[in-house]
Design a protein around this motif. Structure first.
Motif, PDB file in Angstrom:
ATOM      1  N   VAL A  23       0.847  -1.198   0.000  1.00 22.34           N
ATOM      2  CA  VAL A  23       0.000   0.000   0.000  1.00 22.34           C
ATOM      3  C   VAL A  23       0.884   1.251   0.000  1.00 22.34           C
ATOM      4  O   VAL A  23       1.797   1.375   0.823  1.00 22.34           O
ATOM      5  CB  VAL A  23      -0.943   0.014   1.222  1.00 22.34           C
ATOM      6  CG1 VAL A  23      -1.738   1.312   1.281  1.00 22.34           C
ATOM      7  CG2 VAL A  23      -1.886  -1.178   1.176  1.00 22.34           C
ATOM      8  N   ASP A  27      -1.375   7.791   0.168  1.00 23.59           N
ATOM      9  CA  ASP A  27      -2.754   7.777  -0.312  1.00 23.59           C
ATOM     10  C   ASP A  27      -3.268   6.405  -0.723  1.00 23.59           C
ATOM     11  O   ASP A  27      -4.351   6.282  -1.280  1.00 23.59           O
ATOM     12  CB  ASP A  27      -2.888   8.731  -1.508  1.00 23.59           C
ATOM     13  CG  ASP A  27      -2.014   8.310  -2.679  1.00 23.59           C
ATOM     14  OD1 ASP A  27      -1.146   7.431  -2.505  1.00 23.59           O
ATOM     15  OD2 ASP A  27      -2.191   8.866  -3.777  1.00 23.59           O
ATOM     16  N   LEU A  29      -4.828   2.624  -0.793  1.00 29.21           N
ATOM     17  CA  LEU A  29      -5.998   1.969  -0.215  1.00 29.21           C
ATOM     18  C   LEU A  29      -5.827   0.470  -0.379  1.00 29.21           C
ATOM     19  O   LEU A  29      -5.462   0.000  -1.459  1.00 29.21           O
ATOM     20  CB  LEU A  29      -7.274   2.424  -0.934  1.00 29.21           C
ATOM     21  CG  LEU A  29      -8.572   1.705  -0.571  1.00 29.21           C
ATOM     22  CD1 LEU A  29      -8.973   2.021   0.867  1.00 29.21           C
ATOM     23  CD2 LEU A  29      -9.683   2.110  -1.528  1.00 29.21           C
ATOM     24  N   VAL A  31      -7.733  -2.989  -0.524  1.00 29.18           N
ATOM     25  CA  VAL A  31      -9.033  -3.636  -0.672  1.00 29.18           C
ATOM     26  C   VAL A  31      -8.815  -5.137  -0.563  1.00 29.18           C
ATOM     27  O   VAL A  31      -8.018  -5.716  -1.303  1.00 29.18           O
ATOM     28  CB  VAL A  31      -9.688  -3.297  -2.031  1.00 29.18           C
ATOM     29  CG1 VAL A  31     -11.020  -4.029  -2.185  1.00 29.18           C
ATOM     30  CG2 VAL A  31      -9.884  -1.798  -2.171  1.00 29.18           C
ATOM     31  N   LEU A  70      -3.583   1.776   9.185  1.00 23.75           N
ATOM     32  CA  LEU A  70      -4.257   1.587   7.900  1.00 23.75           C
ATOM     33  C   LEU A  70      -5.782   1.483   8.049  1.00 23.75           C
ATOM     34  O   LEU A  70      -6.492   1.351   7.062  1.00 23.75           O
ATOM     35  CB  LEU A  70      -3.719   0.309   7.238  1.00 23.75           C
ATOM     36  CG  LEU A  70      -3.662   0.273   5.732  1.00 23.75           C
ATOM     37  CD1 LEU A  70      -2.649   1.276   5.213  1.00 23.75           C
ATOM     38  CD2 LEU A  70      -3.297  -1.121   5.265  1.00 23.75           C
ATOM     39  N   ASN A  72      -8.234   3.418   8.359  1.00 23.05           N
ATOM     40  CA  ASN A  72      -9.066   4.293   7.537  1.00 23.05           C
ATOM     41  C   ASN A  72      -8.754   4.180   6.049  1.00 23.05           C
ATOM     42  O   ASN A  72      -9.356   4.875   5.235  1.00 23.05           O
ATOM     43  CB  ASN A  72      -8.896   5.753   7.975  1.00 23.05           C
ATOM     44  CG  ASN A  72      -9.416   5.974   9.379  1.00 23.05           C
ATOM     45  OD1 ASN A  72     -10.414   5.396   9.780  1.00 23.05           O
ATOM     46  ND2 ASN A  72      -8.711   6.797  10.142  1.00 23.05           N
ATOM     47  N   ARG A  73      -7.806   3.317   5.710  1.00 28.31           N
ATOM     48  CA  ARG A  73      -7.432   3.167   4.303  1.00 28.31           C
ATOM     49  C   ARG A  73      -7.459   1.707   3.867  1.00 28.31           C
ATOM     50  O   ARG A  73      -6.731   1.280   3.004  1.00 28.31           O
ATOM     51  CB  ARG A  73      -6.036   3.770   4.057  1.00 28.31           C
ATOM     52  CG  ARG A  73      -6.029   5.273   4.275  1.00 28.31           C
ATOM     53  CD  ARG A  73      -4.753   5.953   3.833  1.00 28.31           C
ATOM     54  NE  ARG A  73      -3.585   5.479   4.561  1.00 28.31           N
ATOM     55  CZ  ARG A  73      -2.502   4.967   3.969  1.00 28.31           C
ATOM     56  NH1 ARG A  73      -2.422   4.861   2.676  1.00 28.31           N
ATOM     57  NH2 ARG A  73      -1.477   4.572   4.698  1.00 28.31           N
ATOM     58  N   ARG A  74      -8.335   0.943   4.497  1.00 29.84           N
ATOM     59  CA  ARG A  74      -8.521  -0.435   4.089  1.00 29.84           C
ATOM     60  C   ARG A  74     -10.000  -0.769   4.173  1.00 29.84           C
ATOM     61  O   ARG A  74     -10.740  -0.214   4.978  1.00 29.84           O
ATOM     62  CB  ARG A  74      -7.698  -1.401   4.924  1.00 29.84           C
ATOM     63  CG  ARG A  74      -8.054  -1.404   6.392  1.00 29.84           C
ATOM     64  CD  ARG A  74      -8.726  -2.671   6.824  1.00 29.84           C
ATOM     65  NE  ARG A  74      -8.945  -2.658   8.252  1.00 29.84           N
ATOM     66  CZ  ARG A  74     -10.118  -2.416   8.802  1.00 29.84           C
ATOM     67  NH1 ARG A  74     -11.176  -2.130   8.077  1.00 29.84           N
ATOM     68  NH2 ARG A  74     -10.267  -2.437  10.109  1.00 29.84           N
ATOM     69  N   LYS A  75     -10.416  -1.657   3.277  1.00 25.34           N
ATOM     70  CA  LYS A  75     -11.800  -2.116   3.339  1.00 25.34           C
ATOM     71  C   LYS A  75     -11.864  -3.550   2.865  1.00 25.34           C
ATOM     72  O   LYS A  75     -11.056  -4.005   2.060  1.00 25.34           O
ATOM     73  CB  LYS A  75     -12.737  -1.222   2.521  1.00 25.34           C
ATOM     74  CG  LYS A  75     -12.495  -1.219   1.034  1.00 25.34           C
ATOM     75  CD  LYS A  75     -13.505  -0.295   0.348  1.00 25.34           C
ATOM     76  CE  LYS A  75     -13.257  -0.244  -1.150  1.00 25.34           C
ATOM     77  NZ  LYS A  75     -14.252   0.573  -1.839  1.00 25.34           N
TER      78      LYS A  75
END
Length: 145
Positions: A23, A27, A29, A31, A70, A72-75
């Protein structure tokens, strides 16, 4: 990165660790696609596979321990078709996968190109000798002969 992530084992943790390491700092992300229950009926001992919610919670807990910054930058998203969001979302730039499914990465890139999107980089990890384990083998251990 994507997979079933049943019974999170060493191979899963290795794959997810490579995904986290890939990552971009500022910036990027992450997934994580997790195979939906309806797509798992063909798997060996599919009745023993944990439901999507449990598998997702396990992945999230591992990621939160590994890389709390991370959050807030992973889903995590369910995979409901052969390629998941990779084939429809042009913002992806890489796919982390194991060498056993490298062919699937090539097929996903071909599908992206067919749809007018750029191919993604394929970041590959190999199963590590004595640590090689599969969820199928773990499920087989649960079956009483």
């Amino acid at each position: 990165v994507g997979g079933t992530f049943d019974r999170l084992h060493y191979g899963h943790r290795k794959l997810l660790t490579l995904a986290v390491a890939s990552v971009r700092d500022a910036d990027g992300l992450l997934v994580v696609g997790i195979t939906a229950d309806a797509m798992l009926t063909h798997k060996t001992r599919s009745a023993l596979i944990a439901p999507l919610g449990e598998r997702t919670a396990s992945v999230v807990a591992f990621l939160d321990d590994l890389a709390p910054g991370l959050k807030n930058r992973r889903k995590c998203v369910p995979i409901t078709d052969e390629y998941g969001p990779l084939a429809s979302d042009p913002s992806f730039d890489a796919l982390v996968l194991s060498h056993e499914v490298l062919e699937n990465g090539g097929a996903a890139n071909a599908e992206r190109e067919r749809r007018g999107m750029a191919p993604v980089d394929l970041l590959v990890t190999e199963r590590t000798g004595c640590f090689g384990m599969s969820s199928t083998a773990l499920r087989e251990q649960d079956v009483v002969p």
